[in-house]
Design a protein around this motif. Structure first.
Motif, PDB file in Angstrom:
ATOM      1  N   ILE A 164       0.852  -1.196   0.000  1.00  0.00           N
ATOM      2  CA  ILE A 164       0.000   0.000   0.000  1.00  0.00           C
ATOM      3  C   ILE A 164       0.886   1.244   0.000  1.00  0.00           C
ATOM      4  O   ILE A 164       1.765   1.403   0.849  1.00  0.00           O
ATOM      5  CB  ILE A 164      -0.932  -0.007   1.216  1.00  0.00           C
ATOM      6  CG1 ILE A 164      -1.819  -1.256   1.185  1.00  0.00           C
ATOM      7  CG2 ILE A 164      -1.779   1.256   1.253  1.00  0.00           C
ATOM      8  CD1 ILE A 164      -2.672  -1.425   2.425  1.00  0.00           C
ATOM      9  N   ASN A 165       0.642   2.112  -0.962  1.00  0.00           N
ATOM     10  CA  ASN A 165       1.352   3.390  -1.046  1.00  0.00           C
ATOM     11  C   ASN A 165       0.464   4.484  -0.469  1.00  0.00           C
ATOM     12  O   ASN A 165      -0.753   4.522  -0.738  1.00  0.00           O
ATOM     13  CB  ASN A 165       1.701   3.726  -2.494  1.00  0.00           C
ATOM     14  CG  ASN A 165       2.669   2.727  -3.084  1.00  0.00           C
ATOM     15  OD1 ASN A 165       3.577   2.256  -2.405  1.00  0.00           O
ATOM     16  ND2 ASN A 165       2.476   2.386  -4.350  1.00  0.00           N
ATOM     17  N   SER A 176      -3.181   3.705  -2.289  1.00  0.00           N
ATOM     18  CA  SER A 176      -3.205   2.985  -3.563  1.00  0.00           C
ATOM     19  C   SER A 176      -2.501   1.648  -3.400  1.00  0.00           C
ATOM     20  O   SER A 176      -1.575   1.517  -2.598  1.00  0.00           O
ATOM     21  CB  SER A 176      -2.531   3.817  -4.663  1.00  0.00           C
ATOM     22  OG  SER A 176      -1.170   4.021  -4.375  1.00  0.00           O
ATOM     23  N   TRP A 177      -2.969   0.648  -4.165  1.00  0.00           N
ATOM     24  CA  TRP A 177      -2.361  -0.677  -4.188  1.00  0.00           C
ATOM     25  C   TRP A 177      -2.655  -1.298  -5.550  1.00  0.00           C
ATOM     26  O   TRP A 177      -3.523  -0.835  -6.306  1.00  0.00           O
ATOM     27  CB  TRP A 177      -2.898  -1.537  -3.050  1.00  0.00           C
ATOM     28  CG  TRP A 177      -4.384  -1.767  -3.080  1.00  0.00           C
ATOM     29  CD1 TRP A 177      -5.057  -2.790  -3.660  1.00  0.00           C
ATOM     30  CD2 TRP A 177      -5.386  -0.919  -2.512  1.00  0.00           C
ATOM     31  NE1 TRP A 177      -6.396  -2.656  -3.510  1.00  0.00           N
ATOM     32  CE2 TRP A 177      -6.624  -1.515  -2.791  1.00  0.00           C
ATOM     33  CE3 TRP A 177      -5.359   0.278  -1.791  1.00  0.00           C
ATOM     34  CZ2 TRP A 177      -7.833  -0.941  -2.388  1.00  0.00           C
ATOM     35  CZ3 TRP A 177      -6.548   0.830  -1.385  1.00  0.00           C
ATOM     36  CH2 TRP A 177      -7.766   0.226  -1.678  1.00  0.00           C
ATOM     37  N   GLU A 178      -1.977  -2.379  -5.843  1.00  0.00           N
ATOM     38  CA  GLU A 178      -2.084  -3.003  -7.152  1.00  0.00           C
ATOM     39  C   GLU A 178      -3.268  -3.958  -7.202  1.00  0.00           C
ATOM     40  O   GLU A 178      -3.397  -4.853  -6.378  1.00  0.00           O
ATOM     41  CB  GLU A 178      -0.792  -3.765  -7.488  1.00  0.00           C
ATOM     42  CG  GLU A 178       0.412  -2.867  -7.689  1.00  0.00           C
ATOM     43  CD  GLU A 178       1.634  -3.642  -8.129  1.00  0.00           C
ATOM     44  OE1 GLU A 178       1.521  -4.879  -8.270  1.00  0.00           O
ATOM     45  OE2 GLU A 178       2.693  -3.015  -8.334  1.00  0.00           O
ATOM     46  N   THR A 179      -4.134  -3.748  -8.183  1.00  0.00           N
ATOM     47  CA  THR A 179      -5.241  -4.655  -8.495  1.00  0.00           C
ATOM     48  C   THR A 179      -5.780  -4.268  -9.867  1.00  0.00           C
ATOM     49  O   THR A 179      -5.574  -3.132 -10.332  1.00  0.00           O
ATOM     50  CB  THR A 179      -6.351  -4.603  -7.444  1.00  0.00           C
ATOM     51  OG1 THR A 179      -7.335  -5.581  -7.756  1.00  0.00           O
ATOM     52  CG2 THR A 179      -6.990  -3.238  -7.387  1.00  0.00           C
ATOM     53  N   LYS A 180      -6.502  -5.215 -10.521  1.00  0.00           N
ATOM     54  CA  LYS A 180      -6.933  -4.971 -11.893  1.00  0.00           C
ATOM     55  C   LYS A 180      -8.274  -4.273 -11.986  1.00  0.00           C
ATOM     56  O   LYS A 180      -8.523  -3.497 -12.906  1.00  0.00           O
ATOM     57  CB  LYS A 180      -7.013  -6.298 -12.659  1.00  0.00           C
ATOM     58  CG  LYS A 180      -5.674  -6.962 -12.887  1.00  0.00           C
ATOM     59  CD  LYS A 180      -5.858  -8.258 -13.683  1.00  0.00           C
ATOM     60  CE  LYS A 180      -4.516  -8.932 -13.920  1.00  0.00           C
ATOM     61  NZ  LYS A 180      -4.664 -10.212 -14.673  1.00  0.00           N
ATOM     62  N   GLN A 230      -5.534   0.126   7.939  1.00  0.00           N
ATOM     63  CA  GLN A 230      -5.640  -1.214   7.371  1.00  0.00           C
ATOM     64  C   GLN A 230      -6.859  -1.256   6.459  1.00  0.00           C
ATOM     65  O   GLN A 230      -7.856  -0.563   6.702  1.00  0.00           O
ATOM     66  CB  GLN A 230      -5.715  -2.288   8.457  1.00  0.00           C
ATOM     67  CG  GLN A 230      -6.887  -2.195   9.398  1.00  0.00           C
ATOM     68  CD  GLN A 230      -6.896  -3.335  10.397  1.00  0.00           C
ATOM     69  OE1 GLN A 230      -6.062  -4.232  10.345  1.00  0.00           O
ATOM     70  NE2 GLN A 230      -7.853  -3.305  11.324  1.00  0.00           N
ATOM     71  N   ILE A 231      -6.782  -2.091   5.413  1.00  0.00           N
ATOM     72  CA  ILE A 231      -7.780  -2.089   4.346  1.00  0.00           C
ATOM     73  C   ILE A 231      -8.157  -3.533   4.016  1.00  0.00           C
ATOM     74  O   ILE A 231      -7.318  -4.435   4.038  1.00  0.00           O
ATOM     75  CB  ILE A 231      -7.232  -1.392   3.077  1.00  0.00           C
ATOM     76  CG1 ILE A 231      -6.632  -0.028   3.426  1.00  0.00           C
ATOM     77  CG2 ILE A 231      -8.320  -1.230   2.030  1.00  0.00           C
ATOM     78  CD1 ILE A 231      -5.891   0.607   2.269  1.00  0.00           C
ATOM     79  N   ARG A 232      -9.446  -3.701   3.653  1.00  0.00           N
ATOM     80  CA  ARG A 232      -9.880  -4.929   2.986  1.00  0.00           C
ATOM     81  C   ARG A 232     -10.792  -4.525   1.837  1.00  0.00           C
ATOM     82  O   ARG A 232     -11.365  -3.433   1.833  1.00  0.00           O
ATOM     83  CB  ARG A 232     -10.587  -5.875   3.949  1.00  0.00           C
ATOM     84  CG  ARG A 232     -11.918  -5.375   4.496  1.00  0.00           C
ATOM     85  CD  ARG A 232     -12.564  -6.442   5.360  1.00  0.00           C
ATOM     86  NE  ARG A 232     -13.867  -6.011   5.862  1.00  0.00           N
ATOM     87  CZ  ARG A 232     -14.690  -6.797   6.546  1.00  0.00           C
ATOM     88  NH1 ARG A 232     -14.335  -8.055   6.822  1.00  0.00           N
ATOM     89  NH2 ARG A 232     -15.859  -6.352   6.964  1.00  0.00           N
ATOM     90  N   GLN A 233     -10.957  -5.423   0.887  1.00  0.00           N
ATOM     91  CA  GLN A 233     -11.686  -5.081  -0.331  1.00  0.00           C
ATOM     92  C   GLN A 233     -12.530  -6.272  -0.793  1.00  0.00           C
ATOM     93  O   GLN A 233     -12.288  -7.419  -0.420  1.00  0.00           O
ATOM     94  CB  GLN A 233     -10.710  -4.682  -1.440  1.00  0.00           C
ATOM     95  CG  GLN A 233      -9.730  -5.781  -1.809  1.00  0.00           C
ATOM     96  CD  GLN A 233      -8.763  -5.366  -2.891  1.00  0.00           C
ATOM     97  OE1 GLN A 233      -8.961  -4.356  -3.548  1.00  0.00           O
ATOM     98  NE2 GLN A 233      -7.725  -6.162  -3.093  1.00  0.00           N
TER      99      GLN A 233
END
Length: 696
Positions: A164-165, A176-180, A230-233
């Motif tokens: 996570i940036n 921001s983080w990597e995902t499509k 902290q994050i969840r998606q």
């Protein structure tokens, strides 16, 4: 639906069988306890423990329902996982699933050692609704999980956000983080300052897709405060979207609001400038996860970056100008840059370049640098660089520290323009300047005359001249000297008298001029190519005046009076400091010589002498001054001898008395004169002291 109903009935039958078996075992245990009451208590207790152990080992806690999902909408691999709690060391699982067709088909994947399994979609039924359950075998116990029903193709569970940036945008925190694919994100955050943790705050928001990253903005935070996040998606496209696991807790440092406060000191070391940089520590909330300082050194021939975690750093640059930027970087971003400008090393004795390396083959790690000078302060306007790697006539521009261009094409250099020439090389890993001089690609004559040329004549035979030097942009070459010419206006037939003045001079004193005469003066700068435009001025010397005799006489008289005054003052000071010693005034007494030599053998005695004023009416003997001394004693003795011891007659005594009276009158007159000058004299040991008359 028929198959699903049959499956549910099967599970219910199994659960009922296990419950019935357990009840039967408990009833049997109680029956045995009643039957063997007559046995000893110890044997009964042992049998009870054995039966209880058998009863306990025959049951286990069932695992949770299995969840099968894809981690991405495009993947064809499914992950099935379930939870199971046991103290057994060897546990195996059997994974069951069946479809929902009219003819129920049961599939089994057995001997699974872990509580999860990855299966390709070819091994599963993904387009139809299926029922799934798990049987766990722990020792001799078999436990069956509840059944999960659904379509596997619609089930998606993303991976938890990784890497996570974080960055600050005013009072908003960007994550921001990597995902499509876009997703729904749940963000938990709380303040983290001085290791004090507060309660979590929760926000639910959609991400924005900026491939390959997802971004979201948490607004209305304090940018000068550190946070924990902290994050969840979960997917917003799948029909059955599962929440991902929570990401690791990320500590977000505060934003750098100000650049580092940098101080620098420069030391010249044999062609190298050593620049020592120090800066203050940044705020604690901004360095909570550590901070790295980026030190960028920019010179026309070289650009280098350094990283350090300390609050000081030492860099080495050549004699040419350099820009050094210091930037603080933490996990939330960069601070504003602190810029330190290192000017070109000033050489007081800059000379003309006698030779350069323009026509020679340059070695590796060698660089030639030409600064186009704007004024005498050596401020470069444009820079030309030449190295062994880019030596070509093709123009190549490189942005340097000042925003201007650094070109490698020497043909682009201008004629009649002054340049500061450097020869740089790398020695022991440090840039070093081997040569520094002034250079002209082509010289010419000055394009302007000396400015502000002024003449002042305050005397009858001299004049003062002043001017300003010609600026570098109008010199067009190296100034060798100034040419100064003077000529009398009344005698045009005579040639002007010309002299050469130093190129660094800005004033000159003309002397030996003719009084009351008008002169024309010209001044021009001269280079190796020739003489430039001249500056002209005219002036007239003053008339010569005769010497004023009266003024000189007044000065002489004043000096004479001043000397007299000084003499009087000095004498008065001398009298005050050293008063004169008065000399004693002794009356002249004629004494009879002693008749006996024994009188001289007596020692001198010192007595006080007191003078009293005589009164004429009294007898001379009583009014006479009594002198206490040696001569009085002798006179008394003589009188005593004459009067008492001698045999002289009365006549002789009377004649002697008359003579004495005459002598005494004369002595009295002398004593009255002495009285007017001295009130009292004290005679002691050959010295005379003045005593005031008030004591009489």
């Amino acid at each position: 639906m028929t198959f699903l109903g049959n499956t549910n009935q099967l599970c219910e039958h199994r659960l009922a069988s296990w419950a019935l078996l357990h009840s039967v075992m408990i009833i049997f245990l109680l029956y045995l306890m009643e039957t063997f009451q007559h046995l000893s208590s110890l044997n009964g207790y042992v049998i009870f423990l054995l039966l209880a152990t058998i009863s306990k080992g025959s049951a286990c806690e069932p695992p949770s329902s299995p969840l099968c999902f894809r981690q991405d909408e495009d993947k064809d691999v499914y992950i099935c996982e379930w939870d199971f709690n046991t103290t057994e060391t060897e546990v195996t699982f059997d994974f069951y699933f069946n479809d929902s067709s009219e003819i129920a088909s049961k599939y089994k994947i057995g001997d699974i050692k872990e509580n999860h399994i990855e299966l390709g979609e070819e091994r599963l039924i993904v387009t139809l609704r299926v029922d799934m359950w798990v049987e766990a075998r722990a020792g001799k116990s078999i436990c069956t999980s509840p059944i999960w029903s659904g379509i596997l193709q619609h089930t998606v569970k993303y991976e938890p956000p990784q890497n996570i940036n974080v960055s600050w945008l005013r009072n908003n925190l960007s994550l921001s983080w990597e995902t499509k694919y876009p997703s729904l994100a749940e963000v938990w955050f709380r303040k983290y300052q001085n290791h004090e943790k507060e309660s979590w705050e929760k926000r639910l928001m959609n991400t924005t897709n900026e491939a390959p990253k997802q971004k979201l903005l948490v607004v209305n935070l304090l940018k000068n405060t550190a946070y924990q996040v902290q994050i969840r998606q979960r997917s917003i496209q799948a029909a059955t979207a599962l929440w991902s696991n929570w990401s690791p807790v990320v500590i977000v440092p505060a934003e750098f609001e100000k650049p580092p406060l940098v101080r620098s000191t420069t030391t010249l070391l044999n062609g190298t400038q050593q620049v020592n940089l120090t800066w203050e520590r940044m705020p604690q909330a901004a360095v909570i996860r550590g901070v790295t300082y980026i030190v960028d050194v920019t010179q026309p021939c070289k650009k280098k970056s350094h990283n350090t975690k300390q609050n000081s750093y030492t860099v080495y640059v050549s004699y040419s100008a350099a820009n050094i930027t210091v930037i603080a970087r933490n996990a939330a971003g960069l601070s504003p840059p602190a810029v330190v400008h290192v000017p070109a090393a000033s050489a007081p004795d800059l000379k003309t370049c006698d030779k350069t390396m323009l026509d020679k083959k340059l070695k590796n790690k060698t660089c030639l640098e030409f600064y186009e000078l704007q004024d005498a302060d050596l401020i470069p306007e444009r820079v030309w660089c030449l190295t062994s790697k880019n030596r070509t006539n093709k123009r190549k521009e490189i942005n340097n520290y000042s925003g201007s261009t650094c070109s490698v094409s020497i043909t682009d250099m201008k004629n009649y323009t002054r340049y500061l020439y450097f020869e740089h090389k790398i020695h022991d890993g440090k840039p070093q300047t081997g040569k520094m001089c002034l250079y002209y690609k082509k010289e010419g004559v000055p394009s302007k005359e000396p400015q502000n040329f002024l003449t002042v004549s305050d005397t009858h035979d001299s004049a003062d001249l002043t001017w300003k030097q010609i600026s570098y942009e109008h010199l067009h070459g190296f100034l060798t000297h100034y040419k100064l010419c003077t000529v009398k206006i009344n005698s045009q037939s005579k040639p002007p008298e010309c002299i050469n003045i130093s190129a660094s001079a800005t004033k000159h004193h003309l002397k030996d001029l003719t009084p009351a005469t008008k002169y024309n003066v010209t001044l021009a700068g001269v280079t190796q190519t020739g003489e430039g435009p001249v500056a002209m001025q005219s002036f007239t010397t003053l008339r010569e005046k005769p010497f004023n005799v009266w003024i000189s006489f007044g000065l002489l008289l004043g000096f004479f009076l001043f000397s007299i005054f000084c003499t009087v003052v000095l004498k008065r000071i001398k009298i005050k400091l050293f008063p004169p010693v008065p000399k004693p005034v002794m009356p002249d007494f004629s004494l009879r010589p002693p008749e006996s030599e024994d009188m001289w053998e007596r020692k001198e005695e010192v007595h006080e002498v007191t003078l009293h004023k005589l009164v004429p009416e009294q007898k001379p003997v009583s009014e006479a001054t009594v002198l206490k001394g040696e001569w009085d004693d002798e006179a008394g003795q003589q009188v005593e001898k004459d009067g008492c011891c001698s045999g002289e007659s009365d006549d002789e005594s009377s004649s002697l008395a008359s003579g004495d009276d005459t002598l005494r009158k004369a002595d009295l007159k002398n004593l009255e004169q002495v009285e007017t000058e001295l009130a009292m004299l004290i005679y002691r040991n050959g010295l005379v002291f003045d005593v005031k008359s008030e004591l009489l």
